[in-house]
Design a protein around this motif. Structure first.
Motif, PDB file in Angstrom:
ATOM      1  N   LEU A 185      11.206-100.280  44.411  1.00 22.17           N
ATOM      2  CA  LEU A 185      11.252-101.228  43.373  1.00 22.17           C
ATOM      3  C   LEU A 185      12.687-102.012  43.310  1.00 22.17           C
ATOM      4  O   LEU A 185      12.570-103.084  42.788  1.00 22.17           O
ATOM      5  CB  LEU A 185      11.081-100.329  42.200  1.00 22.17           C
ATOM      6  CG  LEU A 185       9.965 -99.339  41.913  1.00 22.17           C
ATOM      7  CD1 LEU A 185      10.067 -98.778  40.598  1.00 22.17           C
ATOM      8  CD2 LEU A 185       8.778-100.036  42.195  1.00 22.17           C
ATOM      9  N   VAL A 186      13.640-101.302  43.753  1.00 22.73           N
ATOM     10  CA  VAL A 186      14.980-101.744  43.692  1.00 22.73           C
ATOM     11  C   VAL A 186      15.647-101.537  44.902  1.00 22.73           C
ATOM     12  O   VAL A 186      15.774-100.372  45.324  1.00 22.73           O
ATOM     13  CB  VAL A 186      15.672-101.217  42.430  1.00 22.73           C
ATOM     14  CG1 VAL A 186      17.216-101.896  42.360  1.00 22.73           C
ATOM     15  CG2 VAL A 186      15.244-101.959  41.179  1.00 22.73           C
ATOM     16  N   ASP A 187      16.238-102.447  45.653  1.00 18.13           N
ATOM     17  CA  ASP A 187      16.974-102.275  46.619  1.00 18.13           C
ATOM     18  C   ASP A 187      18.126-103.428  46.993  1.00 18.13           C
ATOM     19  O   ASP A 187      17.803-104.397  47.557  1.00 18.13           O
ATOM     20  CB  ASP A 187      16.317-101.703  48.060  1.00 18.13           C
ATOM     21  CG  ASP A 187      17.184-101.452  49.192  1.00 18.13           C
ATOM     22  OD1 ASP A 187      18.392-101.526  49.018  1.00 18.13           O
ATOM     23  OD2 ASP A 187      16.810-101.096  50.096  1.00 18.13           O
ATOM     24  N   THR A 188      19.245-103.251  46.071  1.00 19.35           N
ATOM     25  CA  THR A 188      20.013-104.237  45.904  1.00 19.35           C
ATOM     26  C   THR A 188      20.705-104.698  47.461  1.00 19.35           C
ATOM     27  O   THR A 188      20.978-105.949  47.796  1.00 19.35           O
ATOM     28  CB  THR A 188      21.364-104.043  45.108  1.00 19.35           C
ATOM     29  OG1 THR A 188      22.055-102.806  45.535  1.00 19.35           O
ATOM     30  CG2 THR A 188      20.845-103.928  43.644  1.00 19.35           C
ATOM     31  N   ALA A 189      20.752-103.700  48.343  1.00 25.78           N
ATOM     32  CA  ALA A 189      21.172-104.229  49.692  1.00 25.78           C
ATOM     33  C   ALA A 189      20.247-104.958  50.463  1.00 25.78           C
ATOM     34  O   ALA A 189      20.822-106.023  51.191  1.00 25.78           O
ATOM     35  CB  ALA A 189      21.431-102.805  50.776  1.00 25.78           C
ATOM     36  N   ARG A 190      19.056-104.936  50.102  1.00 28.46           N
ATOM     37  CA  ARG A 190      17.912-105.948  50.778  1.00 28.46           C
ATOM     38  C   ARG A 190      17.636-106.911  49.748  1.00 28.46           C
ATOM     39  O   ARG A 190      16.857-107.907  50.129  1.00 28.46           O
ATOM     40  CB  ARG A 190      16.908-104.987  51.149  1.00 28.46           C
ATOM     41  CG  ARG A 190      16.869-104.348  52.449  1.00 28.46           C
ATOM     42  CD  ARG A 190      15.844-103.343  52.786  1.00 28.46           C
ATOM     43  NE  ARG A 190      14.541-103.661  52.337  1.00 28.46           N
ATOM     44  CZ  ARG A 190      13.423-103.169  51.995  1.00 28.46           C
ATOM     45  NH1 ARG A 190      13.510-101.808  51.862  1.00 28.46           N
ATOM     46  NH2 ARG A 190      12.276-103.620  51.564  1.00 28.46           N
ATOM     47  N   GLY A 191      18.405-106.958  48.804  1.00 29.51           N
ATOM     48  CA  GLY A 191      18.077-108.060  47.682  1.00 29.51           C
ATOM     49  C   GLY A 191      16.829-107.946  47.026  1.00 29.51           C
ATOM     50  O   GLY A 191      15.906-108.892  46.463  1.00 29.51           O
ATOM     51  N   VAL A 192      16.209-106.664  47.056  1.00 31.11           N
ATOM     52  CA  VAL A 192      14.821-106.594  46.276  1.00 31.11           C
ATOM     53  C   VAL A 192      15.003-105.958  45.033  1.00 31.11           C
ATOM     54  O   VAL A 192      15.751-105.031  44.462  1.00 31.11           O
ATOM     55  CB  VAL A 192      14.015-105.403  46.974  1.00 31.11           C
ATOM     56  CG1 VAL A 192      12.618-104.920  46.195  1.00 31.11           C
ATOM     57  CG2 VAL A 192      13.606-106.030  48.333  1.00 31.11           C
ATOM     58  N   VAL A 193      14.649-106.790  43.837  1.00 34.27           N
ATOM     59  CA  VAL A 193      14.547-106.302  42.418  1.00 34.27           C
ATOM     60  C   VAL A 193      13.220-106.879  41.892  1.00 34.27           C
ATOM     61  O   VAL A 193      13.252-107.956  41.445  1.00 34.27           O
ATOM     62  CB  VAL A 193      15.720-106.703  41.751  1.00 34.27           C
ATOM     63  CG1 VAL A 193      15.644-106.266  40.228  1.00 34.27           C
ATOM     64  CG2 VAL A 193      17.107-106.276  42.249  1.00 34.27           C
ATOM     65  N   LEU A 194      12.232-105.934  41.768  1.00 29.45           N
ATOM     66  CA  LEU A 194      10.887-106.136  41.178  1.00 29.45           C
ATOM     67  C   LEU A 194      11.197-106.487  39.581  1.00 29.45           C
ATOM     68  O   LEU A 194      11.678-105.614  38.837  1.00 29.45           O
ATOM     69  CB  LEU A 194       9.977-105.198  41.279  1.00 29.45           C
ATOM     70  CG  LEU A 194       9.457-104.995  42.770  1.00 29.45           C
ATOM     71  CD1 LEU A 194       8.158-104.120  42.824  1.00 29.45           C
ATOM     72  CD2 LEU A 194       8.913-106.368  43.406  1.00 29.45           C
TER      73      LEU A 194
END
Lengths: 365, 232
Positions: free
Chosen positions: A65-74
């Motif tokens: 749902l969130v992975d700031t290292a990969r730039g993912v923030v749903l």
């Protein structure tokens, strides 16, 4: 399934408050437990997407749902999480039926389960409310509708943020059995935020203790509640033993039920129990007495033989008390004694003792 | 009604209704957008926009009318542009009267809608978001219905203001019977000629009747909507 239900590691600064929490949970109902202001609601808001963490990740059953290292923030509306708030937050301009189906409309047609509404109505006992508007519902009814609405959005995880905190005892008692059924019968994992230990003891399979923005401990409920090192901390809740129990029989004449638990048999003074019923019982550490020999001529009905498995650090005011863990037929039982009693009995690890518990002290949370 | 109103008076009544309704409906989308911006937006110059919206409320109506004449007249920069590109003419037409009324009613409409948007519980919107609704849907199915009473109030206020608008209208589009002569202008004309008292009184009574009817209608609608949105 090898993926944990919930895998979180986040860092987020909110003014002076630093949320720096990481844990993994495999439980069907994970309780985030901590005092007010400990950061548990912030943590649940991070999962729900109402707070965007500065760094870290949130994964639910392997799905990121969130992975700031990969730039993912749903964004929240794409997380497919059911959210039950402290206040019900029903839409006042819609009927109960429209409220319930609100999230359902946004589920892609191919994924919709048509029989879901009947299941939820039955599970929560709200079938008779469908045509009403939220304004005409009691607090308990509102909260049950809110739970139903979250369920019908077909979430992969249900977040419950102190759903009972705004209700009185009678309303809580009305809702708790529904949450238990939800935990046991619906295959949706639940994250339950609470500062009430009784709720946690009754509902949780896994407990995450949140303290000042950090995870103080994480593990199965019974284990966390009986941890001696946690109990000896200042301000910590009283240590207790949690046991899975089954009612063997009920003595009508005395209103006493006999329970079978892994630690041995207990008689408890709680009315309205039927044979075969399963429940959890909780015994506060301070409600247990120890004797070196089986006592005679005592009023206490529950006497369990065991051995001392662990002696904790001295705690309390001026180090006056000490926590101990007994091994009763392989099951842990925590006891809190004065340091003086422990010294008088010359208690040491491995020493056989008898635990004495008054029947009225055995709680069913 | 046509038995006791002269054709000219009847025209003024009809024109007033058309002008006020047009002003109300045409300014609604803009009013909604501006109210939303002022209630929720965070941008540079927000207080400037706020002041500009409220200006017609504070300025003398004649000044507003004159500014409209300068800006939207046949030779005015905006008037010229609208005529050349869309063929829209405001000066000395009923459309100009509608524009003047819309501008004068706009602050009242924006104010009512803005207050109702600010009163919407953002927690409900957050809840709708967690249930899978994207921001556009949240606005359509949660925010908009919840501020419906405010929108209705804003529309009625704008309509009422438009029915009574006189200064800006007469300055901008003059007082042409059949084209720009609304009820207030017609009453004014009657008071300027000898023996016009009965005509002025007839139109005054009609003016009162329309205002009371609008007020009554808004009450009924507010009650209908209010019953649906029982406060939790």
């Amino acid at each position: 399934m090898t993926e944990p239900v919930l895998d979180i590691a986040v860092r987020h600064k909110l003014g002076d408050f630093l949320l720096d929490a990481s844990f993994r949970s495999q439980g069907r109902l994970t309780a985030l437990f901590g005092a007010s202001g400990s950061g548990k609601t912030s943590l649940v808001n991070v999962i729900g997407g109402l707070i965007r963490p500065q760094s870290g990740h949130v994964r639910v059953e392997g799905e990121t749902l969130v992975d700031t290292a990969r730039g993912v923030v749903l964004p929240p509306h794409r997380r497919r999480l059911g959210y039950v708030f402290q206040e019900a937050r029903l839409f006042p301009h819609l009927t109960v039926r429209q409220n319930l189906l609100f999230g359902h409309w946004f589920v892609p047609r191919a994924l919709r389960k048509p029989a879901e509404l009947d299941m939820v109505l039955d599970l929560l006992g709200i079938g008779h409310l469908l045509k009403r508007r939220p304004g005409a519902l009691s607090g308990g009814e509102k909260q049950r509708v809110a739970i139903g609405r979250a369920l019908l959005a077909q979430p992969r995880l249900l977040l419950m943020d102190e759903p009972l905190a705004a209700l009185d005892e009678a309303r809580k008692a009305e809702i708790l059995p529904h949450i238990e059924r939800l935990r046991d019968e619906v295959g949706i994992p639940i994250v339950y935020v609470s500062h009430a230990l009784t709720e946690v003891a009754r509902l949780a399979t896994t407990v995450v203790v949140v303290e000042a923005g950090r995870v103080g401990a994480c593990g199965p409920t019974a284990e966390i509640l009986s941890r001696l090192d946690l109990a000896s901390r200042p301000g910590a809740p009283e240590a207790s033993t949690l046991l899975a129990a089954e009612v063997v029989d009920f003595d009508e004449a005395f209103g006493l039920a006999r329970l079978a638990t892994p630690a041995g048999e207990f008689a408890i003074a709680r009315g309205a129990l039927r044979a075969g019923q399963r429940l959890r019982v909780r015994i506060m550490a301070s409600d247990v007495m120890l004797g070196l020999a089986p006592p005679e001529g005592t009023s206490a009905l529950n006497i369990l033989p065991g051995r001392i498995a662990e002696i904790g650090e001295r705690s309390g005011e001026g180090g006056s008390t000490v926590h101990l863990r007994l091994d009763c037929a392989g099951e842990a039982l925590v006891v809190r004694l004065t340091a003086k009693s422990a010294a008088n009995l010359a208690l040491a690890v491995g020493k056989p003792v008898y635990a004495i518990v008054k029947s009225v002290s055995v709680e069913t949370p | 009604m046509s038995h006791w109103l002269t054709p000219e008076e009847w025209t003024a009544v009809r024109l007033s209704l058309v002008v006020a309704t047009t002003a109300m409906l045409a300014s609604l989308p803009f009013g909604l957008a501006v109210a939303l911006l002022l209630a929720r937006g965070r941008f540079w110059g927000k207080s400037l926009l706020d002041a500009a919206v409220h200006l017609p409320l504070i300025l003398p109506p004649v000044v507003t009318g004159y500014l409209l004449l300068v800006g939207f007249g046949r030779r005015g920069p905006i008037g010229q542009f609208l005529y050349e590109w869309f063929g829209i003419v405001f000066s000395f037409r009923w459309t100009g009267a509608a524009l003047a009324c819309a501008v004068m009613g706009f602050p009242l409409m924006v104010r009512a809608i803005r207050l109702s948007i600010e009163a919407v519980d953002r927690k409900l919107e957050a809840a709708a978001g967690t249930l899978g609704a994207n921001p556009a849907w949240v606005f359509l199915v949660v925010t908009l219905p919840l501020c419906l009473p405010g929108i209705l109030a804003g529309m009625i206020l704008c309509f009422a203001k438009a029915m009574g608008e006189f200064g800006a209208t007469i300055t901008f589009v003059s007082n042409i019977p059949g084209e720009t002569q609304t009820l207030p202008s017609a009453i004014y004309t009657f008071t300027q000629v000898p023996g016009g008292e009965t005509g002025a009184m007839r139109l005054t009574l009609i003016s009162i009747a329309i205002s009371v009817a609008a007020l009554f209608l808004s009450e009924v609608m507010a009650r209908l909507v209010g019953r649906r949105i029982a406060v939790e």
